[in-house]
Scaffold this active site. Structure first.
Site, PDB file in Angstrom:
ATOM      1  N   CYS A 114      44.795  -4.932  26.218  1.00 41.70           N
ATOM      2  CA  CYS A 114      45.811  -5.053  25.147  1.00 41.70           C
ATOM      3  C   CYS A 114      46.609  -6.354  25.242  1.00 41.70           C
ATOM      4  CB  CYS A 114      46.762  -3.868  25.174  1.00 41.70           C
ATOM      5  SG  CYS A 114      45.891  -2.308  25.103  1.00 41.70           S
ATOM      6  N   HIS A 253      53.163  -5.185  21.487  1.00 45.04           N
ATOM      7  CA  HIS A 253      51.883  -4.479  21.376  1.00 45.04           C
ATOM      8  C   HIS A 253      52.162  -3.085  20.806  1.00 45.04           C
ATOM      9  CE1 HIS A 253      48.152  -2.601  22.156  1.00 45.04           C
ATOM     10  NE2 HIS A 253      48.566  -1.909  23.201  1.00 45.04           N
ATOM     11  N   ASN A 283      46.556   2.051  17.635  1.00 53.07           N
ATOM     12  CA  ASN A 283      46.465   1.079  18.722  1.00 53.07           C
ATOM     13  C   ASN A 283      45.095   0.393  18.678  1.00 53.07           C
ATOM     14  OD1 ASN A 283      46.255  -0.304  21.148  1.00 53.07           O
ATOM     15  ND2 ASN A 283      46.994   1.376  22.414  1.00 53.07           N
TER      16      ASN A 283
HETATM   17  O1  UT7 Z   1      47.587   0.292  24.892  1.00 54.59           O
HETATM   18  C1  UT7 Z   1      48.236   0.092  26.092  1.00 54.59           C
HETATM   19  C2  UT7 Z   1      48.272   1.200  27.047  1.00 54.59           C
HETATM   20  N1  UT7 Z   1      48.545   2.469  26.506  1.00 54.59           N
HETATM   21  C3  UT7 Z   1      49.766   2.966  26.528  1.00 54.59           C
HETATM   22  O2  UT7 Z   1      50.702   2.301  26.874  1.00 54.59           O
HETATM   23  C4  UT7 Z   1      49.918   4.430  26.153  1.00 54.59           C
HETATM   24  C5  UT7 Z   1      51.101   4.992  26.838  1.00 54.59           C
HETATM   25  N2  UT7 Z   1      51.218   6.432  26.721  1.00 54.59           N
HETATM   26  C6  UT7 Z   1      51.566   7.088  25.584  1.00 54.59           C
HETATM   27  O3  UT7 Z   1      51.685   6.505  24.532  1.00 54.59           O
HETATM   28  C7  UT7 Z   1      51.859   8.549  25.706  1.00 54.59           C
HETATM   29  O4  UT7 Z   1      51.911   8.918  27.055  1.00 54.59           O
HETATM   30  C8  UT7 Z   1      50.859   9.473  24.961  1.00 54.59           C
HETATM   31  C9  UT7 Z   1      51.039   9.330  23.462  1.00 54.59           C
HETATM   32  C10 UT7 Z   1      49.438   9.130  25.360  1.00 54.59           C
HETATM   33  C11 UT7 Z   1      51.125  10.936  25.308  1.00 54.59           C
HETATM   34  O5  UT7 Z   1      52.479  11.259  24.995  1.00 54.59           O
HETATM   35  P1  UT7 Z   1      53.402  11.996  26.065  1.00 54.59           P
HETATM   36  O6  UT7 Z   1      54.682  12.264  25.403  1.00 54.59           O
HETATM   37  O7  UT7 Z   1      53.413  11.158  27.313  1.00 54.59           O
HETATM   38  O8  UT7 Z   1      52.635  13.354  26.281  1.00 54.59           O
HETATM   39  P2  UT7 Z   1      52.096  13.989  27.650  1.00 54.59           P
HETATM   40  O9  UT7 Z   1      50.850  13.296  28.073  1.00 54.59           O
HETATM   41  O10 UT7 Z   1      53.218  14.102  28.638  1.00 54.59           O
HETATM   42  O11 UT7 Z   1      51.734  15.420  27.160  1.00 54.59           O
HETATM   43  C12 UT7 Z   1      52.734  16.348  26.671  1.00 54.59           C
HETATM   44  C13 UT7 Z   1      52.036  17.556  26.132  1.00 54.59           C
HETATM   45  C14 UT7 Z   1      50.975  18.125  27.074  1.00 54.59           C
HETATM   46  O12 UT7 Z   1      50.979  19.527  26.938  1.00 54.59           O
HETATM   47  P3  UT7 Z   1      51.749  20.454  28.014  1.00 54.59           P
HETATM   48  O13 UT7 Z   1      51.095  20.128  29.322  1.00 54.59           O
HETATM   49  O14 UT7 Z   1      53.180  20.017  27.964  1.00 54.59           O
HETATM   50  O15 UT7 Z   1      51.500  21.822  27.500  1.00 54.59           O
HETATM   51  C15 UT7 Z   1      49.698  17.561  26.521  1.00 54.59           C
HETATM   52  O16 UT7 Z   1      48.570  18.370  26.842  1.00 54.59           O
HETATM   53  O17 UT7 Z   1      51.345  17.210  24.925  1.00 54.59           O
HETATM   54  C16 UT7 Z   1      49.971  17.604  25.043  1.00 54.59           C
HETATM   55  N3  UT7 Z   1      49.171  16.684  24.259  1.00 54.59           N
HETATM   56  C17 UT7 Z   1      48.918  16.851  22.962  1.00 54.59           C
HETATM   57  N4  UT7 Z   1      49.279  17.809  22.091  1.00 54.59           N
HETATM   58  C18 UT7 Z   1      48.886  17.661  20.820  1.00 54.59           C
HETATM   59  C19 UT7 Z   1      48.578  15.527  24.674  1.00 54.59           C
HETATM   60  N5  UT7 Z   1      47.936  14.945  23.648  1.00 54.59           N
HETATM   61  C20 UT7 Z   1      48.134  15.748  22.580  1.00 54.59           C
HETATM   62  C21 UT7 Z   1      47.741  15.675  21.235  1.00 54.59           C
HETATM   63  N6  UT7 Z   1      48.138  16.666  20.391  1.00 54.59           N
HETATM   64  N7  UT7 Z   1      47.002  14.664  20.754  1.00 54.59           N
END
Ligand code: UT7
Length: 326
Positions: A114, A253, A283
């Site tokens: 990225c 980004h 992204n």
């Molecule tokens: O491009 C450069 C590098 N990339 C980044 O910098 C990405 C950085 N990370 C992020 O943008 C975020 O961490 C994400 C968008 C990927 C995820 O968001 P989050 O708020 O960190 O969610 P999480 O991974 O902590 O997950 C929270 C909950 C989990 O469920 P439980 O364990 O709380 O029941 C996940 O399983 O959300 C769940 N979850 C989803 N639910 C619905 C994860 N993905 C999804 C989804 N839809 N697509």
């Protein structure tokens, strides 16, 4: 003496196919509400089956050349940033060179995920300032949909396709006021594609186990992203000898709206100066910044003399930031 560099044309290309959050609800266990609230994305563009990364990059390149009023034959160097090349080799830059007919250009790819556009810009800056190259095409192009695991809701809702480009020439005035790049290889496992290289060559097993798809530990990356982006951005501002309030437009980004917001707050840039495209394009890795830059230029959000902060973070891990006086 023209020992500085200037961007004299920008271009971008987004594939026609729109994939909405509602479409994704039918593919994985997710919801429009979750995706919008956690990432800021509403929809994204996906390349057609026949479109490779160089096809997207070619369109963006032609648009940048048109704005610059420079013909392909005048270009003496093409640098392409991508993590989704058409194939290992020839480089995607060579395919674009052929497509646009830039027969007098050298061509190579850089890979910094990225942060690729900023790594590319730094590379171009060195080569132009060295005096050897005078009309350079810098392209970032990605077809992340081709390495997406469409059963992994943690990544498939984020990744998308698109390309951005710019034309760089020597100039008397200083336009690139500062830049910094960084890397932290020990965090490579947070964002990577395991197979297809010399570590794990392609096999029936690697295909069966989806090892040719992008893997990401989003949550761990999130925390590092905010800190690293803010640090790189502040360093670029400081080294440019300006203050955060002097920045007219902040183009980070586009990985997650929450990351962009938190980063702008840490640097001290108000939200209305953050340029956002993530809601419509998702992204697109190296492409997010040049796509946003092109849109901002064409919408008149960037005017001559404006101070622009570009700031990126991604796989590697890598990061980079720069301040440009437009
Ligand atoms: O491009 C450069 C590098 N990339 C980044 O910098 C990405 C950085 N990370 C992020 O943008 C975020 O961490 C994400 C968008 C990927 C995820 O968001 P989050 O708020 O960190 O969610 P999480 O991974 O902590 O997950 C929270 C909950 C989990 O469920 P439980 O364990 O709380 O029941 C996940 O399983 O959300 C769940 N979850 C989803 N639910 C619905 C994860 N993905 C999804 C989804 N839809 N697509």
């Amino acid at each position: 003496m023209n020992t500085e560099i200037r961007i004299v044309g920008t271009g971008s290309y987004l594939p026609e196919k729109v994939l909405t959050n509602f479409d994704l609800e039918k593919i994985v266990d997710t919801s429009d509400k979750w995706i919008r609230e956690r990432t800021g994305i509403k929809e994204r563009r996906i390349a057609a089956e026949y479109q490779a990364t160089s096809d997207l990059g070619t369109e963006a390149a032609l648009r940048a050349l048109k704005m610059a009023g420079i013909s392909p034959a005048e270009i003496d160097l093409i640098v392409v940033s991508t993590i989704t090349p058409d194939m290992f080799f020839p480089s995607t830059a060579c395919f674009i060179q052929k497509n646009i007919g830039a027969k007098n250009a050298a061509a190579f790819d850089v890979m910094a995920a990225c942060s690729g556009f900023l790594y590319g810009l730094a590379t171009v800056e060195g080569l132009v300032r060295g005096g050897r190259y005078k009309k350079v095409l810098l392209v970032a192009s990605e077809t992340l949909s081709k390495i997406t695991d469409w059963e992994d809701r943690g990544t498939c809702v984020l990744l998308a396709d698109g390309a951005g480009a710019c034309v760089v020439v020597p100039d008397k005035e200083k336009h690139l006021l500062s830049y910094n790049l960084g890397a932290s290889g020990e965090f490579g496992h947070l964002l990577y594609m395991p197979a297809g290289g010399s570590r794990l060559p392609a096999s029936v097993e690697t295909v069966k186990n989806k090892k040719h798809c992008l893997k990401m530990k989003g949550n761990e990356l999130f925390k590092i992203a905010v800190r690293v982006l803010a640090e790189a951005g502040m360093k670029a501002i400081q080294e440019a000898g300006i203050k955060p309030e002097d920045i007219s437009l902040f183009i980070p980004h586009q990985a997650n709206w929450r990351i962009m917001k938190a980063c702008a707050r840490r640097i001290g840039i108000p939200e209305d100066k953050v340029f956002i495209t993530i809601h419509k394009y998702g992204n697109t890795s190296a492409s997010t910044i040049p796509i946003a830059l092109d849109e901002a230029v064409r919408e008149g959000r960037i005017k001559e003399g404006d101070l622009i902060l570009l700031d990126a973070f991604g796989g590697g891990l890598t990061w980079g930031a720069c301040v440009i006086r437009w």
